[in-house]
Design a protein around this motif. Structure first.
Motif, PDB file in Angstrom:
ATOM      1  N   GLN A   1      -2.216  -6.460 -13.474  1.00 42.14           N
ATOM      2  CA  GLN A   1      -1.188  -7.062 -12.618  1.00 42.14           C
ATOM      3  C   GLN A   1      -1.277  -6.434 -11.235  1.00 42.14           C
ATOM      4  N   ARG A   2      -2.270  -6.796 -10.487  1.00 43.64           N
ATOM      5  CA  ARG A   2      -2.462  -6.233  -9.154  1.00 43.64           C
ATOM      6  C   ARG A   2      -1.477  -6.826  -8.163  1.00 43.64           C
ATOM      7  N   VAL A   3      -0.930  -5.963  -7.317  1.00 41.34           N
ATOM      8  CA  VAL A   3       0.004  -6.395  -6.286  1.00 41.34           C
ATOM      9  C   VAL A   3      -0.580  -6.001  -4.946  1.00 41.34           C
ATOM     10  N   VAL A   4      -0.636  -6.925  -4.021  1.00 39.69           N
ATOM     11  CA  VAL A   4      -1.146  -6.652  -2.693  1.00 39.69           C
ATOM     12  C   VAL A   4       0.011  -6.722  -1.719  1.00 39.69           C
ATOM     13  N   VAL A   5       0.236  -5.633  -1.005  1.00 40.29           N
ATOM     14  CA  VAL A   5       1.276  -5.615   0.016  1.00 40.29           C
ATOM     15  C   VAL A   5       0.588  -5.942   1.321  1.00 40.29           C
ATOM     16  N   SER A   6       1.011  -7.033   1.956  1.00 41.70           N
ATOM     17  CA  SER A   6       0.297  -7.532   3.116  1.00 41.70           C
ATOM     18  C   SER A   6       0.561  -6.732   4.369  1.00 41.70           C
ATOM     19  N   ASP A   7       1.749  -6.168   4.507  1.00 47.55           N
ATOM     20  CA  ASP A   7       2.094  -5.497   5.743  1.00 47.55           C
ATOM     21  C   ASP A   7       2.709  -4.145   5.432  1.00 47.55           C
ATOM     22  N   GLU A   8       2.075  -3.085   5.893  1.00 44.05           N
ATOM     23  CA  GLU A   8       2.595  -1.742   5.649  1.00 44.05           C
ATOM     24  C   GLU A   8       3.936  -1.520   6.333  1.00 44.05           C
ATOM     25  N   ALA A   9       4.240  -2.273   7.382  1.00 38.86           N
ATOM     26  CA  ALA A   9       5.519  -2.116   8.073  1.00 38.86           C
ATOM     27  C   ALA A   9       6.678  -2.551   7.186  1.00 38.86           C
ATOM     28  N   ASP A  10       6.427  -3.445   6.229  1.00 40.58           N
ATOM     29  CA  ASP A  10       7.472  -3.894   5.323  1.00 40.58           C
ATOM     30  C   ASP A  10       7.771  -2.874   4.227  1.00 40.58           C
ATOM     31  N   MET A  11       6.926  -1.879   4.083  1.00 39.44           N
ATOM     32  CA  MET A  11       7.077  -0.894   3.029  1.00 39.44           C
ATOM     33  C   MET A  11       8.225   0.062   3.349  1.00 39.44           C
ATOM     34  N   PRO A  12       9.197   0.215   2.428  1.00 40.32           N
ATOM     35  CA  PRO A  12      10.281   1.162   2.680  1.00 40.32           C
ATOM     36  C   PRO A  12       9.749   2.598   2.652  1.00 40.32           C
ATOM     37  N   SER A  13      10.455   3.486   3.342  1.00 38.11           N
ATOM     38  CA  SER A  13      10.027   4.884   3.357  1.00 38.11           C
ATOM     39  C   SER A  13      10.260   5.495   1.983  1.00 38.11           C
ATOM     40  N   ALA A  14       9.815   6.738   1.812  1.00 38.63           N
ATOM     41  CA  ALA A  14       9.894   7.405   0.516  1.00 38.63           C
ATOM     42  C   ALA A  14      11.332   7.557   0.031  1.00 38.63           C
ATOM     43  N   ASP A  15      12.272   7.723   0.946  1.00 39.05           N
ATOM     44  CA  ASP A  15      13.666   7.911   0.559  1.00 39.05           C
ATOM     45  C   ASP A  15      14.408   6.600   0.361  1.00 39.05           C
ATOM     46  N   GLU A  16      13.909   5.515   0.957  1.00 40.20           N
ATOM     47  CA  GLU A  16      14.576   4.220   0.858  1.00 40.20           C
ATOM     48  C   GLU A  16      14.184   3.508  -0.430  1.00 40.20           C
ATOM     49  N   GLU A  17      15.131   2.791  -0.948  1.00 43.91           N
ATOM     50  CA  GLU A  17      14.889   1.972  -2.132  1.00 43.91           C
ATOM     51  C   GLU A  17      14.312   0.631  -1.685  1.00 43.91           C
ATOM     52  N   PRO A  18      13.298   0.089  -2.385  1.00 49.11           N
ATOM     53  CA  PRO A  18      12.817  -1.240  -2.017  1.00 49.11           C
ATOM     54  C   PRO A  18      13.909  -2.269  -2.291  1.00 49.11           C
ATOM     55  N   PRO A  19      13.872  -3.401  -1.603  1.00 48.49           N
ATOM     56  CA  PRO A  19      14.899  -4.420  -1.836  1.00 48.49           C
ATOM     57  C   PRO A  19      14.788  -5.008  -3.245  1.00 48.49           C
ATOM     58  N   GLU A  20      15.840  -5.700  -3.661  1.00 48.30           N
ATOM     59  CA  GLU A  20      15.876  -6.313  -4.979  1.00 48.30           C
ATOM     60  C   GLU A  20      15.253  -7.703  -4.937  1.00 48.30           C
ATOM     61  N   GLU A  21      14.445  -8.019  -5.949  1.00 43.56           N
ATOM     62  CA  GLU A  21      13.838  -9.345  -6.063  1.00 43.56           C
ATOM     63  C   GLU A  21      14.923 -10.369  -6.389  1.00 43.56           C
ATOM     64  N   ASP A  22      14.864 -11.499  -5.740  1.00 37.98           N
ATOM     65  CA  ASP A  22      15.795 -12.590  -6.008  1.00 37.98           C
ATOM     66  C   ASP A  22      15.207 -13.423  -7.150  1.00 37.98           C
ATOM     67  N   THR A  23      15.811 -13.304  -8.337  1.00 40.65           N
ATOM     68  CA  THR A  23      15.285 -13.968  -9.524  1.00 40.65           C
ATOM     69  C   THR A  23      16.078 -15.236  -9.810  1.00 40.65           C
ATOM     70  N   ASP A  24      15.369 -16.321 -10.035  1.00 38.06           N
ATOM     71  CA  ASP A  24      15.966 -17.600 -10.392  1.00 38.06           C
ATOM     72  C   ASP A  24      16.677 -17.461 -11.749  1.00 38.06           C
ATOM     73  N   ALA A  25      17.784 -18.199 -11.954  1.00 38.83           N
ATOM     74  CA  ALA A  25      18.551 -18.107 -13.203  1.00 38.83           C
ATOM     75  C   ALA A  25      17.715 -18.500 -14.416  1.00 38.83           C
ATOM     76  N   ALA A  26      16.860 -19.512 -14.272  1.00 39.27           N
ATOM     77  CA  ALA A  26      16.003 -19.926 -15.392  1.00 39.27           C
ATOM     78  C   ALA A  26      14.998 -18.825 -15.724  1.00 39.27           C
ATOM     79  N   ASP A  27      14.448 -18.186 -14.683  1.00 39.45           N
ATOM     80  CA  ASP A  27      13.514 -17.087 -14.906  1.00 39.45           C
ATOM     81  C   ASP A  27      14.221 -15.892 -15.540  1.00 39.45           C
TER      82      ASP A  27
END
Length: 162
Positions: A70-96
């Motif tokens: 399950q490889r994940v490619v992060v396209s932009d390093e600027a979008d990466m949260p810092s070590a102390d910050e929590e990444p944002p939450e994924e918006d999951t569809d109700a059916a999913d």
């Protein structure tokens, strides 16, 4: 590997006892030999795993690829949260969400952090993680990471397997 070294050290200590009690040098030299062999095994293991070694990096990459496809490619390093910050939450569809609630695929969590991740998530790099089934992670109130989108990936895999 560490187990082999431990056995060799214990053997060296075991050989040292008769060397001291009998004054026989063969026991002492055998103890020294076991100690040297333990040191050689440690050096060989370090040589195999040394950082920056292309062969070790290749072995580690192959091992990681075999464990996790399950490889994940992060396209932009600027979008990466810092070590102390929590990444944002994924918006999951109700059916999913209904599909995810029944899955037992393993996700990774960090102690005292609210998100669960795929093992290939770039935000996890170098952090100690625990593996949990996604169903249990959801029950424990963990939420999906928006960087690696575990819900979307697991639902897609579940639907393609059906």
């Amino acid at each position: 590997m560490l187990f082999v070294v431990l056995l060799l050290v214990l053997a060296a200590l075991g050989l040292l006892v008769p060397a001291l009690t009998t004054s026989n040098t063969i026991w002492a030299w055998s103890s020294v030999g076991a100690s040297v062999l333990a040191a050689l095994v440690l050096a060989w293991d370090w040589w195999r795993r040394r950082p920056g070694d292309p062969a070790a990096d290749t072995r580690n990459a192959e091992r990681q690829a075999a464990v996790d496809d399950q490889r994940v490619v992060v396209s932009d390093e600027a979008d990466m949260p810092s070590a102390d910050e929590e990444p944002p939450e994924e918006d999951t569809d109700a059916a999913d969400l209904l599909v995810v609630a029944d899955l037992v695929d393993e996700v990774r969590v960090l102690d005292e952090r609210p998100r669960y991740h795929l093992s290939s998530c770039s935000w996890l790099a170098g952090r100690p993680t625990l593996g949990l089934p996604v169903q249990e992670a959801r029950q424990l109130q963990f939420t999906p990471c928006a960087l690696c989108t575990p819900d979307a990936v697991l639902v897609r895999q579940s639907r393609s397997a059906s």
